[in-house]
Design a protein around this motif. Structure first.
Motif, PDB file in Angstrom:
ATOM      1  N   CYS A  15       4.770   3.904  -6.217  1.00 18.33           N
ATOM      2  CA  CYS A  15       4.759   2.592  -6.878  1.00 18.33           C
ATOM      3  C   CYS A  15       5.608   2.654  -8.145  1.00 18.33           C
ATOM      4  N   ASN A  16       6.676   1.890  -8.142  1.00 18.98           N
ATOM      5  CA  ASN A  16       7.610   1.913  -9.270  1.00 18.98           C
ATOM      6  C   ASN A  16       7.976   0.504  -9.732  1.00 18.98           C
ATOM      7  N   GLY A  17       7.218  -0.483  -9.311  1.00 24.25           N
ATOM      8  CA  GLY A  17       7.530  -1.857  -9.661  1.00 24.25           C
ATOM      9  C   GLY A  17       8.348  -2.569  -8.604  1.00 24.25           C
ATOM     10  N   GLU A  18       8.898  -1.814  -7.651  1.00 19.39           N
ATOM     11  CA  GLU A  18       9.690  -2.406  -6.573  1.00 19.39           C
ATOM     12  C   GLU A  18       9.241  -1.936  -5.192  1.00 19.39           C
ATOM     13  N   TRP A  19       9.079  -0.610  -5.037  1.00 18.29           N
ATOM     14  CA  TRP A  19       8.764  -0.054  -3.716  1.00 18.29           C
ATOM     15  C   TRP A  19       7.577  -0.766  -3.104  1.00 18.29           C
ATOM     16  N   GLU A  20       6.512  -0.930  -3.881  1.00 18.79           N
ATOM     17  CA  GLU A  20       5.273  -1.528  -3.348  1.00 18.79           C
ATOM     18  C   GLU A  20       5.424  -3.005  -3.013  1.00 18.79           C
ATOM     19  N   ASP A  21       6.508  -3.640  -3.479  1.00 13.42           N
ATOM     20  CA  ASP A  21       6.759  -5.044  -3.109  1.00 13.42           C
ATOM     21  C   ASP A  21       7.198  -5.170  -1.657  1.00 13.42           C
ATOM     22  N   TYR A  22       7.783  -4.097  -1.111  1.00 13.61           N
ATOM     23  CA  TYR A  22       8.341  -4.142   0.242  1.00 13.61           C
ATOM     24  C   TYR A  22       7.662  -3.176   1.210  1.00 13.61           C
ATOM     25  N   TYR A  23       7.060  -2.152   0.688  1.00 12.76           N
ATOM     26  CA  TYR A  23       6.521  -1.077   1.520  1.00 12.76           C
ATOM     27  C   TYR A  23       5.064  -0.808   1.168  1.00 12.76           C
ATOM     28  N   GLY A  24       4.430   0.007   1.997  1.00 12.03           N
ATOM     29  CA  GLY A  24       3.039   0.334   1.710  1.00 12.03           C
ATOM     30  C   GLY A  24       2.414   1.158   2.818  1.00 12.03           C
ATOM     31  N   ILE A  25       1.102   1.062   2.889  1.00 13.76           N
ATOM     32  CA  ILE A  25       0.292   1.819   3.848  1.00 13.76           C
ATOM     33  C   ILE A  25      -0.662   0.851   4.518  1.00 13.76           C
ATOM     34  N   LYS A  26      -0.794   1.004   5.834  1.00 10.45           N
ATOM     35  CA  LYS A  26      -1.760   0.193   6.575  1.00 10.45           C
ATOM     36  C   LYS A  26      -2.671   1.134   7.359  1.00 10.45           C
ATOM     37  N   ILE A  27      -3.972   0.951   7.213  1.00  8.26           N
ATOM     38  CA  ILE A  27      -4.957   1.706   7.989  1.00  8.26           C
ATOM     39  C   ILE A  27      -5.884   0.685   8.630  1.00  8.26           C
ATOM     40  N   VAL A  28      -5.896   0.660   9.957  1.00  2.00           N
ATOM     41  CA  VAL A  28      -6.733  -0.305  10.684  1.00  2.00           C
ATOM     42  C   VAL A  28      -7.450   0.403  11.829  1.00  2.00           C
ATOM     43  N   THR A  29      -8.522  -0.216  12.263  1.00  4.11           N
ATOM     44  CA  THR A  29      -9.241   0.308  13.417  1.00  4.11           C
ATOM     45  C   THR A  29      -8.685  -0.302  14.691  1.00  4.11           C
ATOM     46  N   LEU A  30      -8.834   0.437  15.784  1.00  6.60           N
ATOM     47  CA  LEU A  30      -8.433  -0.020  17.109  1.00  6.60           C
ATOM     48  C   LEU A  30      -9.677  -0.277  17.941  1.00  6.60           C
ATOM     49  N   ASP A  31      -9.526  -1.069  18.978  1.00  2.58           N
ATOM     50  CA  ASP A  31     -10.695  -1.453  19.770  1.00  2.58           C
ATOM     51  C   ASP A  31     -11.057  -0.456  20.860  1.00  2.58           C
ATOM     52  N   ASN A  32     -10.372   0.677  20.954  1.00  7.61           N
ATOM     53  CA  ASN A  32     -10.666   1.579  22.064  1.00  7.61           C
ATOM     54  C   ASN A  32     -11.664   2.706  21.816  1.00  7.61           C
ATOM     55  N   PRO A  33     -12.373   2.981  20.828  1.00 10.51           N
ATOM     56  CA  PRO A  33     -12.117   2.776  19.406  1.00 10.51           C
ATOM     57  C   PRO A  33     -11.217   3.866  18.861  1.00 10.51           C
ATOM     58  N   GLY A  34     -10.597   3.578  17.733  1.00  9.63           N
ATOM     59  CA  GLY A  34      -9.703   4.548  17.120  1.00  9.63           C
ATOM     60  C   GLY A  34      -9.101   4.013  15.846  1.00  9.63           C
ATOM     61  N   TRP A  35      -8.056   4.702  15.407  1.00 16.37           N
ATOM     62  CA  TRP A  35      -7.392   4.392  14.140  1.00 16.37           C
ATOM     63  C   TRP A  35      -5.897   4.216  14.346  1.00 16.37           C
ATOM     64  N   LEU A  36      -5.306   3.350  13.536  1.00 16.29           N
ATOM     65  CA  LEU A  36      -3.860   3.200  13.419  1.00 16.29           C
ATOM     66  C   LEU A  36      -3.520   3.339  11.943  1.00 16.29           C
ATOM     67  N   VAL A  37      -2.606   4.258  11.642  1.00 17.14           N
ATOM     68  CA  VAL A  37      -2.134   4.451  10.277  1.00 17.14           C
ATOM     69  C   VAL A  37      -0.623   4.254  10.293  1.00 17.14           C
ATOM     70  N   GLU A  38      -0.131   3.354   9.442  1.00 23.57           N
ATOM     71  CA  GLU A  38       1.299   3.151   9.273  1.00 23.57           C
ATOM     72  C   GLU A  38       1.638   3.364   7.805  1.00 23.57           C
ATOM     73  N   ILE A  39       2.577   4.262   7.564  1.00 25.62           N
ATOM     74  CA  ILE A  39       2.993   4.575   6.195  1.00 25.62           C
ATOM     75  C   ILE A  39       4.499   4.386   6.114  1.00 25.62           C
ATOM     76  N   ASP A  40       4.920   3.460   5.279  1.00 28.11           N
ATOM     77  CA  ASP A  40       6.348   3.250   5.084  1.00 28.11           C
ATOM     78  C   ASP A  40       6.948   4.451   4.375  1.00 28.11           C
ATOM     79  N   ILE A  41       8.061   4.949   4.915  1.00 28.57           N
ATOM     80  CA  ILE A  41       8.729   6.086   4.286  1.00 28.57           C
ATOM     81  C   ILE A  41      10.131   5.727   3.796  1.00 28.57           C
ATOM     82  N   LEU A  42      10.556   4.489   4.006  1.00 30.72           N
ATOM     83  CA  LEU A  42      11.847   4.077   3.471  1.00 30.72           C
ATOM     84  C   LEU A  42      11.811   4.171   1.952  1.00 30.72           C
TER      85      LEU A  42
END
Length: 99
Positions: A15-42
Motif C-alpha cells: 500500500c503506497n497510496g496508489e497500488w491499493e487503488d487498483y490491486y489487492g487480495i480477495k479471499i472467498v469461499t467456494l460452494d464445493n466447499p473450499g477456498w479461492l484466494v486471488e492476490i494481485d502481483i502486478l
C-alpha cells in the motif's frame, strides 16, 4: 507468525497510496466447499517472476491448485487448505526477496 498475519503485512507493504487503488487480495469461499484466494502481483517484486503451478488432487475432499495467471496468484483448495494456499504464496515471495 501465521500465514494470515504474514499476508496482512505483505499487503500493508504494498500500500503506497496508489497500488491499493487498483490491486489487492480477495479471499472467498467456494460452494464445493473450499477456498479461492486471488492476490494481485502486478507492480510488485513478483510481477515478472516465474511461478511453477501446483496441483494436488488426492481425493474430492483433499485438493489444491495454485498458479499465476493474468497478473494474479490464484489459489483454490478444499475447505482445509486456506493456510496452505497462503503459505505457498509466502514461500514463493520469500525465495524472491531473499535472493
Amino acid at each position: 507468525m501465521n500465514e494470515l498475519s504474514w499476508l496482512v503485512k505483505w499487503y500493508i507493504s504494498k500500500c503506497n497510496g496508489e497500488w491499493e487503488d487498483y490491486y489487492g487480495i480477495k479471499i472467498v469461499t467456494l460452494d464445493n466447499p473450499g477456498w479461492l484466494v486471488e492476490i494481485d502481483i502486478l507492480e510488485t517484486d513478483l510481477e515478472n517472476i516465474e511461478f511453477v503451478s501446483i496441483s494436488v488432487e488426492n481425493t474430492e475432499e483433499d485438493w489444491m491448485n495454485c498458479r499465476v495467471e493474468n497478473g494474479k496468484y490464484i489459489g483454490v483448495g478444499d475447505k482445509s487448505k486456506l493456510s496452505d494456499i497462503i503459505r505457498i504464496f509466502k514461500e514463493w515471495n520469500d525465495k524472491i526477496i531473499s535472493v
